[in-house]
Scaffold this active site. Structure first.
Site, PDB file in Angstrom:
ATOM      1  N   HIS A  66      -2.831   4.651  -3.093  1.00  0.00           N
ATOM      2  CA  HIS A  66      -2.413   3.828  -4.226  1.00  0.00           C
ATOM      3  C   HIS A  66      -2.891   4.491  -5.511  1.00  0.00           C
ATOM      4  CE1 HIS A  66      -1.898  -0.265  -1.987  1.00  0.00           C
ATOM      5  NE2 HIS A  66      -1.403   0.749  -1.289  1.00  0.00           N
ATOM      6  N   GLU A  68      -4.551   3.386  -8.001  1.00  0.00           N
ATOM      7  CA  GLU A  68      -5.941   3.087  -8.345  1.00  0.00           C
ATOM      8  C   GLU A  68      -6.921   3.934  -7.536  1.00  0.00           C
ATOM      9  OE1 GLU A  68      -3.466   1.011  -7.463  1.00  0.00           O
ATOM     10  OE2 GLU A  68      -3.973  -1.061  -7.955  1.00  0.00           O
ATOM     11  N   CYS A  96      -4.174  -4.593  -5.425  1.00  0.00           N
ATOM     12  CA  CYS A  96      -4.204  -5.273  -4.134  1.00  0.00           C
ATOM     13  C   CYS A  96      -5.654  -5.420  -3.661  1.00  0.00           C
ATOM     14  CB  CYS A  96      -3.398  -4.475  -3.107  1.00  0.00           C
ATOM     15  SG  CYS A  96      -4.182  -2.911  -2.620  1.00  0.00           S
TER      16      CYS A  96
END
Length: 162
Positions: A66, A68, A96
């Site tokens: 992801h 991040e 998430c």
């Protein structure tokens, strides 16, 4: 526990946040150009970008790739520390559960996100993992920074896939 403000628990973004979020949007466009969900993220420390990432789960065959996570990894490598206590993470979509967990473990000082994710967002959109009182670290939360632009990017991407 997340330090929040406002009726919905999300503090308004600060003036300099738009500058950084625009850079995260550029990274989201890179993800989109590769056929990935258009999410971009960057880590800022002392007024400088120290980590960048965009979703790359498909291209890397890695469910953890992801935006991040990639930005946090790069920041940790550049700063020589897995803890990032004086850093701010900017991301175009509410993180998430996996990414929130990584933020807590990395001791990120502040999270600024663009679009709310009502399906998997773990910073208040679907559920609020940052608001749990049992964490050993709290993250200052600011959201909805350039929310329309961030949300439009995602809506356009998913509309083209249907």
């Amino acid at each position: 526990m997340a330090r929040n403000a406002g009726q919905d628990g999300i503090k308004p973004s600060e003036p300099q946040d738009e500058r950084w979020m625009l850079q995260a949007i550029v990274l989201a466009h890179k993800a989109e150009s590769l056929g990935e969900v258009p999410v971009g993220a960057l880590v800022v420390w002392d007024g400088k970008v120290v980590g960048k990432g965009f979703n790359h789960t498909i291209g890397l065959n890695d469910p953890t790739a992801h935006a991040e996570i990639l930005a946090l990894r790069e920041a940790g490598q550049l700063l020589g520390n897995y803890r990032l206590p004086d850093c701010t993470l900017y991301v175009t979509l509410e993180p998430c559960a996996m990414c929130v967990g990584a933020m807590v473990h990395s001791r990120i000082a502040r999270l600024v996100f663009g679009a709310v994710d009502p399906k998997t967002g773990a910073a208040g959109g679907c559920f609020n993992l940052l608001g749990l009182p049992d964490h050993n670290h709290s993250v200052l939360l600011s959201g909805r920074c350039l929310e329309q632009a961030c949300g439009d990017l995602l809506r356009t991407f998913f509309r083209s896939r249907r």
